[in-house]
Scaffold this motif. Structure first.
Motif, PDB file in Angstrom:
ATOM      1  N   UNK A   1       0.688  -1.142  -0.062  1.00  0.00           N
ATOM      2  CA  UNK A   1      -0.123  -0.020  -0.110  1.00  0.00           C
ATOM      3  C   UNK A   1       0.722   1.218   0.051  1.00  0.00           C
ATOM      4  N   UNK A   2       0.590   2.156  -0.712  1.00  0.00           N
ATOM      5  CA  UNK A   2       1.056   3.500  -0.909  1.00  0.00           C
ATOM      6  C   UNK A   2       0.237   4.565  -0.210  1.00  0.00           C
ATOM      7  N   UNK A   3       0.787   4.819   0.900  1.00  0.00           N
ATOM      8  CA  UNK A   3      -0.237   5.841   1.682  1.00  0.00           C
ATOM      9  C   UNK A   3       0.056   7.166   1.031  1.00  0.00           C
ATOM     10  N   UNK A   4       1.262   7.435   0.413  1.00  0.00           N
ATOM     11  CA  UNK A   4       1.589   8.435  -0.270  1.00  0.00           C
ATOM     12  C   UNK A   4       0.779   8.679  -1.595  1.00  0.00           C
ATOM     13  N   UNK A   5       0.376   7.618  -2.145  1.00  0.00           N
ATOM     14  CA  UNK A   5      -0.542   7.772  -3.370  1.00  0.00           C
ATOM     15  C   UNK A   5      -2.137   8.131  -3.065  1.00  0.00           C
ATOM     16  N   UNK A   6      -2.188   7.348  -1.724  1.00  0.00           N
ATOM     17  CA  UNK A   6      -3.634   7.605  -1.502  1.00  0.00           C
ATOM     18  C   UNK A   6      -3.782   8.956  -1.012  1.00  0.00           C
ATOM     19  N   UNK A   7      -2.758   9.452  -0.167  1.00  0.00           N
ATOM     20  CA  UNK A   7      -2.899  10.938   0.558  1.00  0.00           C
ATOM     21  C   UNK A   7      -2.820  11.954  -0.660  1.00  0.00           C
ATOM     22  N   UNK A   8      -2.102  11.521  -1.604  1.00  0.00           N
ATOM     23  CA  UNK A   8      -2.015  12.475  -2.856  1.00  0.00           C
ATOM     24  C   UNK A   8      -3.299  12.742  -3.823  1.00  0.00           C
ATOM     25  N   UNK A   9      -3.898  11.356  -3.728  1.00  0.00           N
ATOM     26  CA  UNK A   9      -5.436  11.503  -4.651  1.00  0.00           C
ATOM     27  C   UNK A   9      -6.283  12.047  -3.520  1.00  0.00           C
ATOM     28  N   UNK A  10      -6.341  11.766  -2.332  1.00  0.00           N
ATOM     29  CA  UNK A  10      -7.519  12.439  -1.260  1.00  0.00           C
ATOM     30  C   UNK A  10      -7.182  14.094  -1.416  1.00  0.00           C
ATOM     31  N   UNK A  11      -5.967  14.427  -1.455  1.00  0.00           N
ATOM     32  CA  UNK A  11      -5.717  15.962  -1.384  1.00  0.00           C
ATOM     33  C   UNK A  11      -6.209  16.589  -2.844  1.00  0.00           C
ATOM     34  N   UNK A  12      -6.126  15.867  -3.878  1.00  0.00           N
ATOM     35  CA  UNK A  12      -6.403  16.171  -5.102  1.00  0.00           C
ATOM     36  C   UNK A  12      -8.029  16.302  -5.275  1.00  0.00           C
ATOM     37  N   UNK A  13      -8.584  15.100  -4.800  1.00  0.00           N
ATOM     38  CA  UNK A  13     -10.127  15.150  -4.954  1.00  0.00           C
ATOM     39  C   UNK A  13     -10.952  16.269  -3.761  1.00  0.00           C
ATOM     40  N   UNK A  14     -10.015  16.451  -2.934  1.00  0.00           N
ATOM     41  CA  UNK A  14     -10.671  17.445  -1.901  1.00  0.00           C
ATOM     42  C   UNK A  14     -10.569  18.865  -2.584  1.00  0.00           C
TER      43      UNK A  14
ATOM     44  N   UNK B   1      -8.943  14.911  12.738  1.00  0.00           N
ATOM     45  CA  UNK B   1      -7.502  14.049  12.593  1.00  0.00           C
ATOM     46  C   UNK B   1      -7.407  13.099  11.789  1.00  0.00           C
ATOM     47  N   UNK B   2      -8.506  12.338  11.783  1.00  0.00           N
ATOM     48  CA  UNK B   2      -8.187  11.217  10.567  1.00  0.00           C
ATOM     49  C   UNK B   2      -7.945  11.680   9.227  1.00  0.00           C
ATOM     50  N   UNK B   3      -8.710  12.700   8.903  1.00  0.00           N
ATOM     51  CA  UNK B   3      -8.610  13.195   7.439  1.00  0.00           C
ATOM     52  C   UNK B   3      -7.372  13.774   7.188  1.00  0.00           C
ATOM     53  N   UNK B   4      -6.750  14.531   8.463  1.00  0.00           N
ATOM     54  CA  UNK B   4      -5.314  15.022   8.145  1.00  0.00           C
ATOM     55  C   UNK B   4      -4.336  14.000   8.031  1.00  0.00           C
ATOM     56  N   UNK B   5      -4.691  12.881   8.762  1.00  0.00           N
ATOM     57  CA  UNK B   5      -3.695  11.647   8.544  1.00  0.00           C
ATOM     58  C   UNK B   5      -3.684  11.068   7.274  1.00  0.00           C
ATOM     59  N   UNK B   6      -4.919  11.052   6.785  1.00  0.00           N
ATOM     60  CA  UNK B   6      -5.052  10.545   5.360  1.00  0.00           C
ATOM     61  C   UNK B   6      -4.286  11.528   4.245  1.00  0.00           C
ATOM     62  N   UNK B   7      -4.245  12.722   4.846  1.00  0.00           N
ATOM     63  CA  UNK B   7      -3.801  13.777   3.497  1.00  0.00           C
ATOM     64  C   UNK B   7      -2.312  13.757   3.754  1.00  0.00           C
ATOM     65  N   UNK B   8      -1.546  13.384   4.897  1.00  0.00           N
ATOM     66  CA  UNK B   8      -0.282  13.284   4.783  1.00  0.00           C
ATOM     67  C   UNK B   8       0.407  12.092   4.876  1.00  0.00           C
ATOM     68  N   UNK B   9      -0.311  10.920   4.633  1.00  0.00           N
ATOM     69  CA  UNK B   9       0.158   9.607   4.644  1.00  0.00           C
ATOM     70  C   UNK B   9       0.394   9.177   5.847  1.00  0.00           C
ATOM     71  N   UNK B  10       0.027   9.379   6.978  1.00  0.00           N
ATOM     72  CA  UNK B  10       0.076   9.060   8.270  1.00  0.00           C
ATOM     73  C   UNK B  10      -0.879   7.756   8.839  1.00  0.00           C
ATOM     74  N   UNK B  11      -0.800   6.806   7.972  1.00  0.00           N
ATOM     75  CA  UNK B  11      -1.741   5.771   8.178  1.00  0.00           C
ATOM     76  C   UNK B  11      -0.596   4.405   7.893  1.00  0.00           C
ATOM     77  N   UNK B  12      -1.024   3.553   8.530  1.00  0.00           N
ATOM     78  CA  UNK B  12      -0.287   2.260   8.520  1.00  0.00           C
ATOM     79  C   UNK B  12      -1.007   1.370   7.513  1.00  0.00           C
ATOM     80  N   UNK B  13      -2.291   1.304   7.852  1.00  0.00           N
ATOM     81  CA  UNK B  13      -3.275   0.335   7.058  1.00  0.00           C
ATOM     82  C   UNK B  13      -4.603   0.997   7.281  1.00  0.00           C
ATOM     83  N   UNK B  14      -5.490   0.994   6.121  1.00  0.00           N
ATOM     84  CA  UNK B  14      -6.878   1.509   6.053  1.00  0.00           C
ATOM     85  C   UNK B  14      -7.820   0.623   6.268  1.00  0.00           C
TER      86      UNK B  14
END
Length: 94
Positions: free
Chosen positions: A1-14, A33-46
């Protein structure tokens, strides 16, 4: 899983939806806080349920987020399957 790819996509869609973190939190039921973590790739597993709720908030099909989440992982470890070489579901292959 690439948290960075997910974070980038979330930021783009927002950004495309002109959606603030506060609005995303209110819409999804997740904390800011959860959204901020998603947006900066601060997640280990979703969790799957989290990705489905995020997809609904971002107005995309959940499969789109799942593709980003899991395909990035396959590329990172070099495991990209094609139709001619699908993953083996045989217990012997595990």
């Amino acid at each position: 899983m690439s948290a960075l790819d997910l974070a980038s996509y979330v930021q783009h869609r927002m950004k495309v939806l002109n959606l603030t973190v506060k609005e995303a939190a209110a819409c999804s039921g997740f904390s800011r806080q959860t959204w901020h973590k998603l947006m900066v790739a601060d997640i280990k597993e979703a969790k799957l349920s989290t990705l489905v709720a995020v997809a609904a908030t971002l107005r995309v099909h959940p499969a789109e987020l799942l593709d980003i989440y899991f395909q990035s992982s396959e590329r990172a470890c070099g495991t990209v399957w094609t139709e001619s070489h699908p993953p083996s579901l045989s217990p012997l292959a595990w």
